[in-house]
Motif scaffolding. Structure first.
Motif, PDB file in Angstrom:
ATOM      1  N   ALA A 119       0.832  -1.201   0.000  1.00 56.39           N
ATOM      2  CA  ALA A 119       0.000   0.000   0.000  1.00 56.39           C
ATOM      3  C   ALA A 119       0.868   1.253   0.000  1.00 56.39           C
ATOM      4  CB  ALA A 119      -0.929  -0.013   1.210  1.00 56.39           C
ATOM      5  N   LEU A 120       1.938   1.235   0.799  1.00 59.37           N
ATOM      6  CA  LEU A 120       2.859   2.378   0.840  1.00 59.37           C
ATOM      7  C   LEU A 120       3.520   2.582  -0.516  1.00 59.37           C
ATOM      8  CD1 LEU A 120       4.366   4.584   2.393  1.00 59.37           C
ATOM      9  CD2 LEU A 120       6.036   2.851   3.074  1.00 59.37           C
ATOM     10  N   LEU A 145      -6.046  12.172   2.720  1.00 64.89           N
ATOM     11  CA  LEU A 145      -5.909  10.737   2.507  1.00 64.89           C
ATOM     12  C   LEU A 145      -6.972  10.025   3.329  1.00 64.89           C
ATOM     13  CD1 LEU A 145      -2.012  10.558   2.732  1.00 64.89           C
ATOM     14  CD2 LEU A 145      -3.404  10.588   0.657  1.00 64.89           C
ATOM     15  N   ASN A 146      -8.037   9.639   2.670  1.00 69.48           N
ATOM     16  CA  ASN A 146      -9.158   8.982   3.338  1.00 69.48           C
ATOM     17  C   ASN A 146      -8.911   7.471   3.412  1.00 69.48           C
ATOM     18  OD1 ASN A 146     -11.909   7.501   3.186  1.00 69.48           O
ATOM     19  ND2 ASN A 146     -12.434   9.566   3.918  1.00 69.48           N
ATOM     20  N   LEU A 187      -0.160   4.851   5.991  1.00 68.28           N
ATOM     21  CA  LEU A 187      -0.245   6.283   6.261  1.00 68.28           C
ATOM     22  C   LEU A 187       0.681   6.683   7.412  1.00 68.28           C
ATOM     23  CD1 LEU A 187      -4.080   7.026   5.908  1.00 68.28           C
ATOM     24  CD2 LEU A 187      -2.272   7.300   4.212  1.00 68.28           C
ATOM     25  N   ALA A 188       0.779   5.805   8.414  1.00 70.27           N
ATOM     26  CA  ALA A 188       1.711   6.077   9.522  1.00 70.27           C
ATOM     27  C   ALA A 188       3.142   6.136   9.005  1.00 70.27           C
ATOM     28  CB  ALA A 188       1.572   4.995  10.596  1.00 70.27           C
ATOM     29  N   ARG A 205      -3.416  14.017   5.849  1.00 70.66           N
ATOM     30  CA  ARG A 205      -3.275  14.639   4.537  1.00 70.66           C
ATOM     31  C   ARG A 205      -1.790  14.719   4.193  1.00 70.66           C
ATOM     32  NH1 ARG A 205      -4.751  20.942   6.131  1.00 70.66           N
ATOM     33  NH2 ARG A 205      -2.774  21.420   7.172  1.00 70.66           N
ATOM     34  N   LEU A 206      -1.500  14.847   2.904  1.00 68.27           N
ATOM     35  CA  LEU A 206      -0.123  15.054   2.483  1.00 68.27           C
ATOM     36  C   LEU A 206       0.321  16.447   2.923  1.00 68.27           C
ATOM     37  CD1 LEU A 206      -0.155  13.475  -1.093  1.00 68.27           C
ATOM     38  CD2 LEU A 206       0.808  12.509   0.987  1.00 68.27           C
ATOM     39  N   VAL A 207       1.595  16.566   3.237  1.00 72.71           N
ATOM     40  CA  VAL A 207       2.099  17.837   3.739  1.00 72.71           C
ATOM     41  C   VAL A 207       1.976  18.931   2.678  1.00 72.71           C
ATOM     42  CG1 VAL A 207       3.723  16.781   5.352  1.00 72.71           C
ATOM     43  CG2 VAL A 207       4.469  17.325   3.014  1.00 72.71           C
TER      44      VAL A 207
END
Length: 241
Positions: free
Chosen positions: A26-27, A45-46, A65-66, A83-85
């Motif tokens: 996934a990453l 990012l849902n 996501l972590a 969310r993305l930075v």
């Protein structure tokens, strides 16, 4: 793997499943979407949507996501999720200014403590960097990670742990920009060879135990990065922060 487990990682290589865990896959997919521009700075990012798109449960997505957060590419926002930075032009400029203040110091102290074994290790890391950069199909993520390994293998020799932690935080904050911009920076052969020469110059200074030289080289190159950032290319930046 349990026989009742069903996995449908859309357009991922299923043969990879025996070698990787689902969060890693996934990453990898999220990183691919960042590099391709499908995901942009500031995008939310849902977890449920991503789980549905990749055909997995929410748990691997949460882990992915972590890991994006650890890489400095995403952030958790209270009551809003992940969310993305978002980086502004001034954010990038300030990060480079801080790096210019800290990294030459770490390199100088490292040069004073370096051993022959450390130099041999750096030679091997540099050789792998050359191999990656000279490939026909350039993988910007591999380049970024190997470049980071090279630099921090130098800085950590300094034993200035607090300064190294600050430098690492700055790299994390800048990683989104470096992944995207770095991909553009290394598109030409001349640019690739210039980066190899830059790494070699650090290694030469370390072999000569010339602490002033490596400090000067890093300060000079980081200052040039600050001046050469393509501020006119607004696609890299978010204008509202």
């Amino acid at each position: 793997m349990k026989s009742n487990m069903r996995i449908t990682m859309n357009d991922l290589d299923r043969g990879m499943l025996q070698h990787n865990k689902l969060p890693d896959l996934a990453l990898d997919k999220l990183m691919e979407w960042i590099m391709s521009g499908k995901l942009s700075m500031g995008d939310k990012l849902n977890t449920e949507e991503l789980a549905s798109q990749l055909g997995v449960s929410r748990m691997p997505i949460r882990e992915a996501l972590a890991n994006l957060e650890k890489k400095g590419l995403a952030e958790s926002v209270p009551y809003a999720g992940t969310r993305l930075v978002t980086l502004t032009k001034d954010d990038v400029r300030q990060i480079y200014i801080a790096r210019t203040a800290l990294e030459p110091v770490a390199a100088k102290y490292a040069c004073e403590k370096i051993t022959d074994e450390d130099i041999q290790n750096l030679k091997e890391i540099h050789a792998e960097y050359i191999r990656i950069v000279r490939q026909e199909e350039l993988d910007a993520i591999d380049v970024y990670q190997q470049n980071r390994l090279y630099h921090f293998s130098i800085y950590k020799i300094s034993q200035l742990d607090r300064i190294c932690a600050m430098i690492e935080s700055l790299w994390d904050n800048l990683s989104f920009f470096k992944l995207i911009y770095g991909q553009k920076l290394l598109e030409g052969r001349e640019s690739r060879e210039r980066m190899i020469e830059e790494h070699q110059s650090y290694l030469d200074a370390l072999k000569q135990r010339d602490s002033e030289r490596i400090s000067h080289l890093l300060a000079q190159n980081l200052k040039k990065r600050t001046e050469d950032i393509p501020y006119s290319l607004d696609v890299y930046f978010h204008e509202n922060a």
